[in-house]
Write an enzyme that holds these catalytic residues in place. Structure first.
Site, PDB file in Angstrom:
ATOM      1  N   HIS A 264     -24.574 -79.277  36.489  1.00 36.21           N
ATOM      2  CA  HIS A 264     -24.034 -78.162  37.270  1.00 36.21           C
ATOM      3  C   HIS A 264     -23.646 -78.569  38.691  1.00 36.21           C
ATOM      4  O   HIS A 264     -22.601 -78.146  39.195  1.00 36.21           O
ATOM      5  CB  HIS A 264     -25.040 -77.011  37.296  1.00 36.21           C
ATOM      6  CG  HIS A 264     -25.277 -76.403  35.963  1.00 36.21           C
ATOM      7  ND1 HIS A 264     -24.283 -75.759  35.258  1.00 36.21           N
ATOM      8  CD2 HIS A 264     -26.384 -76.361  35.177  1.00 36.21           C
ATOM      9  CE1 HIS A 264     -24.776 -75.338  34.098  1.00 36.21           C
ATOM     10  NE2 HIS A 264     -26.041 -75.692  34.029  1.00 36.21           N
TER      11      HIS A 264
ATOM     12  N   HIS B 148      35.603 -64.108  48.551  1.00 35.42           N
ATOM     13  CA  HIS B 148      34.750 -64.845  49.481  1.00 35.42           C
ATOM     14  C   HIS B 148      34.944 -66.346  49.276  1.00 35.42           C
ATOM     15  O   HIS B 148      34.512 -66.907  48.277  1.00 35.42           O
ATOM     16  CB  HIS B 148      33.282 -64.455  49.278  1.00 35.42           C
ATOM     17  CG  HIS B 148      32.392 -64.866  50.423  1.00 35.42           C
ATOM     18  ND1 HIS B 148      31.626 -66.000  50.401  1.00 35.42           N
ATOM     19  CD2 HIS B 148      32.184 -64.293  51.641  1.00 35.42           C
ATOM     20  CE1 HIS B 148      30.945 -66.105  51.533  1.00 35.42           C
ATOM     21  NE2 HIS B 148      31.272 -65.068  52.308  1.00 35.42           N
TER      22      HIS B 148
END
Length: 464
Positions: free
Chosen positions: A289, A367
């Site tokens: 752990h 554009h």
């Protein structure tokens, strides 16, 4: 591995004694909303405080992983978390009326069975995977422990244990697909060596330990007097040893490598404390752990290091969180001003949207003819619509509100966006909403490069 987040359909409870505290407790799993994660709640304490299942909340690693927040402590969380990860459940509130989840039979299988009984429900949000993108390594030279994470577009684990014991030889366990966890790993029980038992009792641990919830490995010769003492210690009228297997009370193993498989279970549970599902190849040699948690902290630091500069990842094969029809139900914009094609991520604080730029866009007729470039103001509009979805998601009844863009600051256009590009917009809140006003930061990316960015202020106005 699952694409969408999951929770459970209804509440479900299990009861039993805690392994180390010996306290009887009932643990209840409850459904939770998207991006909630895993949270424990101590219902027996004043104010019923909540403890996030986060590696930064780990406070003790004495034969188990203990977390604490706001004065509330939860012991031995790893078996519970492993069951959730193994079923690919992301969002659950875990209520406890005691300090420790029940140990049950020492494995995760009864948690898995309870969660399956509750039913698993898919949620309308993508799982927030962290894909390990570099080699991560942890080593404890003194104890000869090593863990490593390697990049992999999946989650696989391999564990090796070696206790230098005549009873347990070197063992390996692997999990190539997380969906195999319930059948291959979940039933593997915790274990302890005989020589550790008395020491653990003297350390005020394993008060709830019993031969019904742990495998006791006898790694030396024992006489009748010692067996009588063990029986008293374990609250049993009599215990015996199977000389061949070296297991107290001749406990039958589920697998010949059950010990290695249980260590893999512990690794899965402890790495859940990273806070996100991960994609990686995990290799662990003699893990415990303390090492698991130290390794999890290294991975969490890597996540934090990458977070600031992380470009949202887009996989067109994965289903979106919101498709074009669902976006149309939220936003009032329509062609030619509906700019966003899909939402691929959405949580409490951020959203990711996709804009596919094609030559058929109406604005390309005038554009820069012959050199089509997406107008910056429309990039900003697409970003604002993405942010509008985030703003609307913050209220339970978005159909009753209009999201308006009321302020723009620090706007920059970094490179041209042209037909054929796919813009990935990410917007996140930079301040909490107050009186319907909220601030967001927005960024747009093409091919991993930043093309536009702006700080935006939005207002959420109720429809009349």
């Amino acid at each position: 591995m699952n694409t969408k987040q999951q929770t459970i359909q209804k509440a479900v409870s299990v009861s039993g004694v805690g392994l180390h505290t010996g306290v009887q407790a009932t643990m209840t799993f409850l459904p939770a909303p998207t991006n909630h994660g895993y949270k424990f709640q101590r219902t027996d304490l004043e104010g019923q405080p909540i403890v996030d299942a986060d590696v930064d909340n780990v406070v003790d690693l004495s034969r188990g992983t203990t977390i604490e927040q706001s004065g509330a402590r939860i012991h031995t969380v790893e078996h519970t978390l492993a069951a959730l990860v193994g079923l690919q459940i992301d969002n659950v509130l875990i209520q406890l009326d005691g300090p420790e989840p029940p140990i049950m039979d020492g494995s995760s299988i009864q948690f898995v069975e309870a969660l399956r009984e509750a039913g698993i429900e898919e949620q309308n949000a993508t799982r927030n995977y962290f894909e390990v993108n570099e080699y991560v390594h942890y080593r404890n030279a003194e104890k000869d422990i090593e863990l490593a994470a390697l990049p992999l577009n999946d989650y696989r684990l391999t564990v090796m244990v070696d206790y230098n014991s005549r009873v347990i030889s070197s063992q390996h366990a692997y999990l190539n697909d997380i969906s195999q966890f319930p059948e291959q790993i979940a039933m593997c029980r915790t274990f302890v060596f005989l020589h550790e038992l008395e020491t653990l009792y003297k350390q005020n641990l394993i008060k709830g330990g019993d031969l019904s919830n742990a495998i006791v490995i006898v790694d030396r010769e024992v006489n009748e007097g010692e067996l009588d003492y063990l029986a008293e210690l374990l609250h049993k009228p009599k215990v015996s040893v199977n000389k061949k297997e070296g297991i107290l009370n001749t406990t039958e193993l589920h697998f010949t490598n059950e010990m290695a498989r249980h260590k893999l279970l512990d690794v899965v549970g402890d790495l859940a404390l990273i806070g996100r599902p991960i994609k990686a190849q995990i290799l662990a040699a003699r893990p415990g752990h303390a090492a698991n948690v130290a390794f999890a902290k290294k991975i969490k630091k890597l996540i934090q290091k990458n977070a600031a500069n992380q470009v949202p990842q887009y996989d067109p094969k994965q289903p979106p969180v919101l498709d074009i029809s669902q976006i149309s139900n939220l936003l009032a914009h329509r062609y030619p001003f509906q700019m966003i094609d899909k939402i691929i991520a959405l949580d409490e604080n951020s959203v990711v949207g996709i804009k596919n730029v094609t030559m058929n866009e109406q604005y390309f007729m005038g554009h820069f003819p012959g050199n089509p470039v997406m107008p910056g103001v429309l990039q900003l509009e697409a970003m604002a619509q993405t942010g509008g979805i985030l703003v609307l998601s913050s209220v339970p009844d978005p159909e009753n509100y209009w999201p308006y863009l009321i302020g723009i600051e620090n706007c920059r256009f970094r490179r041209n966006v042209v037909p054929g590009d796919t813009i990935i917009f990410r917007c996140e809140f930079t301040s909490p909403m107050k009186r319907g006003i909220v601030k967001m930061q927005g960024r747009g990316y093409v091919g991993g490069q930043l093309v536009c960015e702006a700080d935006m202020i939005a207002s959420l106005v109720k429809k009349k």
